[in-house]
Write a protein that holds these residues in place. Structure first.
Motif, PDB file in Angstrom:
ATOM      1  N   CYS A 179       1.006  -1.430   0.360  1.00 61.29           N
ATOM      2  CA  CYS A 179      -0.483  -0.402  -0.220  1.00 61.29           C
ATOM      3  C   CYS A 179       0.489   1.615  -0.403  1.00 61.29           C
ATOM      4  CB  CYS A 179      -0.852  -0.198   1.501  1.00 61.29           C
ATOM      5  SG  CYS A 179       0.062   0.030   2.784  1.00 61.29           S
ATOM      6  N   GLU A 180       0.760   1.990  -0.520  1.00 58.01           N
ATOM      7  CA  GLU A 180       0.882   3.424  -0.271  1.00 58.01           C
ATOM      8  C   GLU A 180       0.771   4.503   1.571  1.00 58.01           C
ATOM      9  OE1 GLU A 180       0.836   7.456  -3.020  1.00 58.01           O
ATOM     10  OE2 GLU A 180       0.953   5.585  -3.855  1.00 58.01           O
ATOM     11  N   ASN A 181       1.712   4.341   1.759  1.00 56.88           N
ATOM     12  CA  ASN A 181       1.949   4.673   3.929  1.00 56.88           C
ATOM     13  C   ASN A 181       1.760   6.455   3.037  1.00 56.88           C
ATOM     14  OD1 ASN A 181       1.645   4.159   6.446  1.00 56.88           O
ATOM     15  ND2 ASN A 181       3.377   3.970   6.653  1.00 56.88           N
ATOM     16  N   ALA A 182       1.669   7.311   2.028  1.00 54.36           N
ATOM     17  CA  ALA A 182       1.832   8.798   1.828  1.00 54.36           C
ATOM     18  C   ALA A 182       0.795   9.092   1.621  1.00 54.36           C
ATOM     19  CB  ALA A 182       2.339   9.031   1.472  1.00 54.36           C
ATOM     20  N   ALA A 183      -0.329   7.787   1.889  1.00 55.37           N
ATOM     21  CA  ALA A 183      -1.948   7.890   1.061  1.00 55.37           C
ATOM     22  C   ALA A 183      -2.816   8.235   2.324  1.00 55.37           C
ATOM     23  CB  ALA A 183      -2.308   6.615   0.728  1.00 55.37           C
ATOM     24  N   SER A 184      -3.972   7.430   2.719  1.00 51.62           N
ATOM     25  CA  SER A 184      -4.566   6.822   3.670  1.00 51.62           C
ATOM     26  C   SER A 184      -4.037   6.033   4.373  1.00 51.62           C
ATOM     27  CB  SER A 184      -5.927   6.852   3.398  1.00 51.62           C
ATOM     28  OG  SER A 184      -6.380   5.337   2.965  1.00 51.62           O
ATOM     29  N   ALA A 185      -4.058   6.398   5.976  1.00 51.28           N
ATOM     30  CA  ALA A 185      -3.666   4.454   6.883  1.00 51.28           C
ATOM     31  C   ALA A 185      -4.140   3.535   6.464  1.00 51.28           C
ATOM     32  CB  ALA A 185      -3.380   5.094   7.903  1.00 51.28           C
ATOM     33  N   THR A 186      -5.724   3.258   5.798  1.00 49.44           N
ATOM     34  CA  THR A 186      -6.187   2.368   5.590  1.00 49.44           C
ATOM     35  C   THR A 186      -6.373   1.949   4.136  1.00 49.44           C
ATOM     36  OG1 THR A 186      -8.247   3.499   5.928  1.00 49.44           O
ATOM     37  CG2 THR A 186      -7.637   2.912   7.970  1.00 49.44           C
ATOM     38  N   VAL A 187      -6.737   0.548   4.320  1.00 51.71           N
ATOM     39  CA  VAL A 187      -7.226  -0.567   2.690  1.00 51.71           C
ATOM     40  C   VAL A 187      -8.529  -0.654   2.665  1.00 51.71           C
ATOM     41  CG1 VAL A 187      -6.459  -2.098   0.953  1.00 51.71           C
ATOM     42  CG2 VAL A 187      -4.586  -0.917   2.134  1.00 51.71           C
ATOM     43  N   THR A 188      -8.959  -0.296   2.152  1.00 52.53           N
ATOM     44  CA  THR A 188     -10.441  -0.859   2.322  1.00 52.53           C
ATOM     45  C   THR A 188     -10.543  -2.111   1.675  1.00 52.53           C
ATOM     46  OG1 THR A 188     -11.316   1.058   2.306  1.00 52.53           O
ATOM     47  CG2 THR A 188     -13.034   0.059   1.824  1.00 52.53           C
ATOM     48  N   LEU A 189     -11.589  -2.829   2.372  1.00 49.72           N
ATOM     49  CA  LEU A 189     -12.021  -4.169   1.998  1.00 49.72           C
ATOM     50  C   LEU A 189     -13.433  -4.842   2.011  1.00 49.72           C
ATOM     51  CD1 LEU A 189      -8.934  -6.140   4.172  1.00 49.72           C
ATOM     52  CD2 LEU A 189      -8.420  -6.642   1.994  1.00 49.72           C
ATOM     53  N   THR A 190     -13.646  -4.927   0.472  1.00 55.35           N
ATOM     54  CA  THR A 190     -15.214  -5.998   0.156  1.00 55.35           C
ATOM     55  C   THR A 190     -15.100  -6.765  -0.922  1.00 55.35           C
ATOM     56  OG1 THR A 190     -14.991  -4.118  -1.397  1.00 55.35           O
ATOM     57  CG2 THR A 190     -16.164  -3.274   0.560  1.00 55.35           C
ATOM     58  N   GLY A 191     -16.579  -7.055  -0.662  1.00 52.77           N
ATOM     59  CA  GLY A 191     -16.425  -8.168  -2.157  1.00 52.77           C
ATOM     60  C   GLY A 191     -17.497  -8.901  -0.881  1.00 52.77           C
ATOM     61  N   THR A 192     -17.178 -10.223  -1.452  1.00 53.03           N
ATOM     62  CA  THR A 192     -18.492 -11.653  -1.302  1.00 53.03           C
ATOM     63  C   THR A 192     -17.739 -12.736  -1.238  1.00 53.03           C
ATOM     64  OG1 THR A 192     -18.258 -12.247  -4.064  1.00 53.03           O
ATOM     65  CG2 THR A 192     -19.880 -10.674  -3.246  1.00 53.03           C
ATOM     66  N   GLY A 193     -18.302 -13.553  -0.427  1.00 58.17           N
ATOM     67  CA  GLY A 193     -17.815 -14.838   0.072  1.00 58.17           C
ATOM     68  C   GLY A 193     -17.016 -14.421   1.441  1.00 58.17           C
ATOM     69  N   TYR A 194     -16.973 -14.082   2.180  1.00 57.05           N
ATOM     70  CA  TYR A 194     -15.932 -13.953   3.739  1.00 57.05           C
ATOM     71  C   TYR A 194     -17.284 -12.538   4.686  1.00 57.05           C
ATOM     72  CZ  TYR A 194     -13.339  -9.677   2.123  1.00 57.05           C
ATOM     73  OH  TYR A 194     -13.118  -8.276   1.573  1.00 57.05           O
ATOM     74  N   ALA A 195     -16.726 -13.535   5.597  1.00 60.80           N
ATOM     75  CA  ALA A 195     -17.434 -12.795   6.442  1.00 60.80           C
ATOM     76  C   ALA A 195     -17.229 -11.454   7.143  1.00 60.80           C
ATOM     77  CB  ALA A 195     -17.314 -14.321   7.865  1.00 60.80           C
ATOM     78  N   GLU A 196     -16.059 -11.169   6.620  1.00 58.74           N
ATOM     79  CA  GLU A 196     -15.510  -9.972   7.527  1.00 58.74           C
ATOM     80  C   GLU A 196     -15.486  -8.696   6.195  1.00 58.74           C
ATOM     81  OE1 GLU A 196     -13.032 -12.948   9.563  1.00 58.74           O
ATOM     82  OE2 GLU A 196     -13.750 -12.287   7.333  1.00 58.74           O
ATOM     83  N   ALA A 197     -16.298  -9.135   5.318  1.00 58.67           N
ATOM     84  CA  ALA A 197     -16.650  -7.572   4.379  1.00 58.67           C
ATOM     85  C   ALA A 197     -17.816  -7.286   5.072  1.00 58.67           C
ATOM     86  CB  ALA A 197     -16.707  -8.210   3.438  1.00 58.67           C
ATOM     87  N   PRO A 198     -17.430  -5.645   4.433  1.00 55.00           N
ATOM     88  CA  PRO A 198     -17.089  -4.759   4.366  1.00 55.00           C
ATOM     89  C   PRO A 198     -15.711  -4.538   5.673  1.00 55.00           C
ATOM     90  CG  PRO A 198     -18.541  -3.433   4.457  1.00 55.00           C
ATOM     91  CD  PRO A 198     -19.337  -4.702   4.543  1.00 55.00           C
ATOM     92  N   THR A 199     -14.818  -4.420   5.349  1.00 51.30           N
ATOM     93  CA  THR A 199     -13.830  -3.955   6.815  1.00 51.30           C
ATOM     94  C   THR A 199     -12.486  -3.398   6.190  1.00 51.30           C
ATOM     95  OG1 THR A 199     -12.436  -5.151   8.582  1.00 51.30           O
ATOM     96  CG2 THR A 199     -12.209  -6.100   6.020  1.00 51.30           C
ATOM     97  N   THR A 200     -11.923  -3.053   6.688  1.00 54.11           N
ATOM     98  CA  THR A 200     -10.377  -2.258   6.675  1.00 54.11           C
ATOM     99  C   THR A 200      -9.053  -2.847   7.330  1.00 54.11           C
ATOM    100  OG1 THR A 200     -10.230  -1.161   8.945  1.00 54.11           O
ATOM    101  CG2 THR A 200     -11.318  -0.123   6.908  1.00 54.11           C
ATOM    102  N   ALA A 201      -7.688  -2.654   6.495  1.00 50.24           N
ATOM    103  CA  ALA A 201      -6.346  -2.969   6.860  1.00 50.24           C
ATOM    104  C   ALA A 201      -5.675  -1.758   6.989  1.00 50.24           C
ATOM    105  CB  ALA A 201      -6.212  -3.904   5.909  1.00 50.24           C
ATOM    106  N   THR A 202      -4.801  -1.606   8.391  1.00 50.64           N
ATOM    107  CA  THR A 202      -4.342  -1.015   8.249  1.00 50.64           C
ATOM    108  C   THR A 202      -2.499  -1.005   7.564  1.00 50.64           C
ATOM    109  OG1 THR A 202      -4.542  -0.525  11.015  1.00 50.64           O
ATOM    110  CG2 THR A 202      -3.020   0.298  10.137  1.00 50.64           C
ATOM    111  N   CYS A 203      -2.670   0.607   6.821  1.00 52.21           N
ATOM    112  CA  CYS A 203      -1.715   0.507   6.239  1.00 52.21           C
ATOM    113  C   CYS A 203       0.115   1.158   6.886  1.00 52.21           C
ATOM    114  CB  CYS A 203      -1.220   1.651   4.796  1.00 52.21           C
ATOM    115  SG  CYS A 203      -0.266   1.289   3.656  1.00 52.21           S
ATOM    116  N   ALA A 204       0.671  -0.532   6.658  1.00 52.72           N
ATOM    117  CA  ALA A 204       2.003   0.381   8.722  1.00 52.72           C
ATOM    118  C   ALA A 204       3.471   0.298   7.739  1.00 52.72           C
ATOM    119  CB  ALA A 204       1.746  -1.221   8.870  1.00 52.72           C
ATOM    120  N   GLY A 205       4.052   0.799   8.580  1.00 52.82           N
ATOM    121  CA  GLY A 205       5.286   1.608   7.802  1.00 52.82           C
ATOM    122  C   GLY A 205       5.662   0.305   6.607  1.00 52.82           C
ATOM    123  N   GLY A 206       6.730   0.528   6.112  1.00 52.77           N
ATOM    124  CA  GLY A 206       6.948  -0.262   5.082  1.00 52.77           C
ATOM    125  C   GLY A 206       5.797  -0.810   4.440  1.00 52.77           C
TER     126      GLY A 206
END
Length: 181
Positions: free
Chosen positions: A26-53
């Motif tokens: 991901c691009e750390n200089a953008a937002s701090a999160t990656v948004t996850l949506t879609g079908t077939g998995y329990a957590e959708a929608p959710t987010t993941a943190t764009c970490a250092g590195g």
């Protein structure tokens, strides 16, 4: 637009378990999160943190067998958004594999015979064979959900024929048929 990728699973990947960790860049200089949506998995929608590195990861739970669409996106500070989708398939069922030409403990009176059975085309084009016969180990081609292989026996006595098939998700069916020459 931010550069966001999913690197843990390639397009059309098969998985056999109900819980997987997806991850990417991901691009750390953008937002701090990656948004996850879609079908077939329990957590959708959710987010993941764009970490250092410049990496992200998320543990997800896949419900039923079949197709899963994971859509992931990131928005930069100028409100530009990159959205991509990765398709994977959950398959936790081992291939359907049988040997139908010879019953368990049947007698073979010639030096060679052709063994055959049913297999799963969608799993793999190969049935692996090993055991007490000349040329072991070897393979047979799975085509039209059937396989066959001519084999030659050595000395008289019991012969174990091991046969197996593994599908794209890593599920394996391994069986043994005992014959007597």
């Amino acid at each position: 637009s931010p550069s966001v990728t999913l690197t843990s699973h390639t397009e059309s990947t098969y998985v056999s378990t109900g819980t997987i960790t997806i991850s990417g860049a991901c691009e750390n200089a953008a937002s701090a999160t990656v948004t996850l949506t879609g079908t077939g998995y329990a957590e959708a929608p959710t987010t993941a943190t764009c970490a250092g590195g410049n990496t992200w990861s998320k543990l997800i739970t896949i419900g039923s067998e079949g197709a899963i669409a994971i859509t992931y996106s990131q928005t930069d500070l100028a409100s530009n958004t990159t959205t991509l989708t990765r398709n994977i398939t959950k398959d936790s069922v081992p291939p359907n594999l049988t040997l139908i030409s010879h019953a368990e403990s049947s007698y073979v009176t010639t030096a060679g015979t052709t063994i055959s059975g049913a297999c799963e085309d969608a799993a793999s084009a190969t049935v692996n064979l090993s055991g007490g016969f000349a040329g072991s180990p070897t393979t047979a081609t799975c085509s039209g959900n059937t396989w066959r292989k001519a084999i030659t026996f050595g000395a008289d006595g019991p012969i174990a024929i091991n046969y197996s098939q593994t599908d794209a998700a890593g599920n394996n069916t391994a069986l043994t048929r005992n014959l007597v020459k």
